[in-house]
Design a protein around this motif. Sequence first.
Motif, PDB file in Angstrom:
ATOM      1  N   GLU A 171       0.793  -1.085   0.077  1.00 23.28           N
ATOM      2  CA  GLU A 171      -0.031   0.078   0.055  1.00 23.28           C
ATOM      3  C   GLU A 171       0.790   1.136   0.075  1.00 23.28           C
ATOM      4  O   GLU A 171       1.702   1.415   0.936  1.00 23.28           O
ATOM      5  CB  GLU A 171      -0.764  -0.055   1.262  1.00 23.28           C
ATOM      6  CG  GLU A 171      -1.432   1.140   1.618  1.00 23.28           C
ATOM      7  CD  GLU A 171      -2.518   1.597   0.717  1.00 23.28           C
ATOM      8  OE1 GLU A 171      -3.646   0.863   0.461  1.00 23.28           O
ATOM      9  OE2 GLU A 171      -2.621   2.828   0.090  1.00 23.28           O
ATOM     10  N   SER A 204     -15.800  -5.628  -7.568  1.00 24.95           N
ATOM     11  CA  SER A 204     -17.224  -6.170  -7.447  1.00 24.95           C
ATOM     12  C   SER A 204     -18.054  -6.051  -8.706  1.00 24.95           C
ATOM     13  O   SER A 204     -19.097  -6.611  -8.630  1.00 24.95           O
ATOM     14  CB  SER A 204     -17.789  -5.618  -6.176  1.00 24.95           C
ATOM     15  OG  SER A 204     -17.165  -4.464  -5.737  1.00 24.95           O
ATOM     16  N   LYS A 222      -7.170  -0.156 -12.120  1.00 20.72           N
ATOM     17  CA  LYS A 222      -6.818  -1.650 -12.155  1.00 20.72           C
ATOM     18  C   LYS A 222      -5.966  -1.975 -13.217  1.00 20.72           C
ATOM     19  O   LYS A 222      -5.070  -2.925 -12.919  1.00 20.72           O
ATOM     20  CB  LYS A 222      -8.384  -2.350 -11.918  1.00 20.72           C
ATOM     21  CG  LYS A 222      -8.866  -2.038 -10.708  1.00 20.72           C
ATOM     22  CD  LYS A 222      -9.641  -3.262 -10.026  1.00 20.72           C
ATOM     23  CE  LYS A 222     -10.799  -2.615  -8.960  1.00 20.72           C
ATOM     24  NZ  LYS A 222     -10.361  -3.222  -7.758  1.00 20.72           N
ATOM     25  N   GLU A 242     -12.143   0.786  -6.716  1.00 18.67           N
ATOM     26  CA  GLU A 242     -13.002   0.242  -7.963  1.00 18.67           C
ATOM     27  C   GLU A 242     -13.011   1.154  -9.270  1.00 18.67           C
ATOM     28  O   GLU A 242     -13.651   2.108  -9.321  1.00 18.67           O
ATOM     29  CB  GLU A 242     -14.566   0.036  -7.394  1.00 18.67           C
ATOM     30  CG  GLU A 242     -15.275  -0.729  -8.451  1.00 18.67           C
ATOM     31  CD  GLU A 242     -15.088  -2.171  -8.651  1.00 18.67           C
ATOM     32  OE1 GLU A 242     -13.906  -2.695  -8.054  1.00 18.67           O
ATOM     33  OE2 GLU A 242     -15.801  -2.669  -9.043  1.00 18.67           O
TER      34      GLU A 242
END
Length: 677
Positions: free
Chosen positions: A318, A404, A382, A377
């Motif tokens: 992180e 998700s 990503k 998200e």
Amino acid sequence: MLNETLHGDVAVLTMNKPPVNGLGHGLRSALWAAIERLEAEPTVRAIVITGSDKAFSGGADITEFGTPAALAEPHLPLLTQRIEACRKPVVAAVGKLALGGGLELALACHYRVIADDAQLGLPEVNIGLLPGAGGTQRLPRAIGLGAALQMISSGQPQRAAKLAALPGQALVDACVPAAELMDRALALAASATATPRLSERSVAAEPGLLDQARAQAAALPFPAPLACVEAVAASTDRPFADGLKAERAGFETLMQGDAAKALRHAFFAERAAAKVPGLDAGTPRRSIQRVAVIGAGTMGSGIATACLLAGFRVDLIEPNADQLKRGHALLVKHLLSQVEKGRLKPEQAQAMTAALQQHGDDAVLAEADLVIEAVFEDMALKQSVFRRLDAVCKPGAILASNTSTLDVDAIAAVTQRPADVLGLHFFSPAAVMKLLEVVRGKATAASVLATALDFGRKIGKTCVVAGVCDGFIGNRMLEPYLQQALFLLDEGCTPQQVDRAIERWGFAMGPFRMGDLAGNDVSWRVRQQRVKDGKVVRAQPLADKLCEAGRFGQKTGAGWYEYEAGSREALPSPLVDALIVNHRAALGLTPRSVGDEEIVDRLLLALGLEGRALLAEGIALRGSDIDLVYLSGYGFPRWRGGPMFELERRGEAAVKARCAEFAAHPRDAQDFWRRGS
Ligand code: NAD
């Protein structure tokens, strides 16, 4: 299936039906025939019945339930009576596990020599039944009313050593180290002269205990716990034979009921989900020793915790130092809570913390066998993470996204190794929630899927394979469900009325309380993103207004409900009521009175119809997988079986008729309901 050996004048019957000596018709018949023969055999003075290294017996063979084999004689109640009636001493040598019918078999023997670490239990209540082969009559006679009530109505197995310590108990004649089990059982059999039968003992009636157990069981919405109490009660006030009759009657009533069918369905759904077409024991697996988790937010820290709890070495990556600190603190807090609850020893928690390494950069990625990405998200983000993974991860590493809603194929497509990419969709809180949707991309290799499923099981998850689509199985079905909940507000309901109706039906939480818990802003942002992406989105003006007012749910102290500081109790909100009234007025709607039955039917059928679409599209492999997703991740009541089971229970004609009614409604998602009508 049943081996027979002779040790001097003691015959040993060893059950050998892998995996756990399920007492199907074949094994029951073999035991019956052996007892008949050995009783008549003059050279045999006593009999020992034992099992394998894995189990004495895991109980009835539930694959037989509802088939003629279950009723074929000798059925289990008859067999237990036959064994108890044997004129020669019969000793049960119980190692590892005696559950359900397995324990009932042991209770029918005259003596029980039990390994101290063996687990003994009557878990029938978990599949909506009561122990039907004398367990409710013999166990109270063996360990007393209170302990038997507890074991039978909770279904929880107990360690033999604990049961052996109960005052005055007659369940465990000798509690021995597992290594001495057979020697001690043989010695007992060689010296036994009497045939003590539990059925000949009596149980002290304790009306206070029974009343308390009845009251507790009666408060539950499914019938098995109360039926268990009533059957045990019959052991206190009538002869053994009459008690057996009461037990049988109770068993048969439960067996025919919807709850037992639903619970059996849930049990089989778990087994079925493990079977994935194209995968088998021979599918090559990759080795996973070291797991890297990217992102130490809510999900990343939870996923890292789940991996540590299962003994994996974890690297948590992180870049935001504050966030890394917060994520690490969350993880340590969870481990400490496990120590407080007695589920972990302090030294285990310490070892787990030591198995975690935190990193501000991603240099360590090259060593990971499995990478689980849990960053924001956002598709562009990503994809950039996966480009990087492609560049630095070793060949054969499995690359997973916890997205998700995003397209796993589009994420895989930016790598040179899409076969190694898949989705691992955890649920929040990830260290606690059982469900894991394992999302198979177009290119995901069989070995990657098989390894991911093994990994999921290792970290204690219930894994369900899903194909790629927006929301996979669970969240995609949630959309029409939530849409109906919002329509119900438009038409005249309050959030509390909708929640109460579906919670009374059995859901852990209604849609509005759930929204407040998960954060109403999550779906708000998803809607906004979809609009930006040019997708067709059904407007949800009321939900938008709620979020525009900053009412994200529990985290902001207000959502569909109000929350007092430090409390999770959902209190009705006059402000939301006013918001709804204004919204209705803007739509020109006159509120009508909507009954609970309509609320429940609209919510359930919305889930069921979307589930059907998922099956038709091949996103879900089978209806029972969909049910499992809802049972393990969405608070659907297990004793109701799941949304697809519910559709089937209602029957096609009833479903069609109800959908046709809803489709005719002027204010409803008519196209949606036409699909089912
Ligand atoms: P979050 O905002 O709590 O955490 C995301 C973390 O990723 C942050 O700490 C951020 O600093 C970090 N991050 C951002 N870019 C990064 C990078 N390049 N490298 C490393 N770390 C980076 O979000 P979350 O709720 O944990 O969600 C993470 C993912 O899990 C999302 O894809 C979300 O859709 C999914 N998910 C969330 C839930 C949920 O209930 N929160 C449930 C299932 C799946």
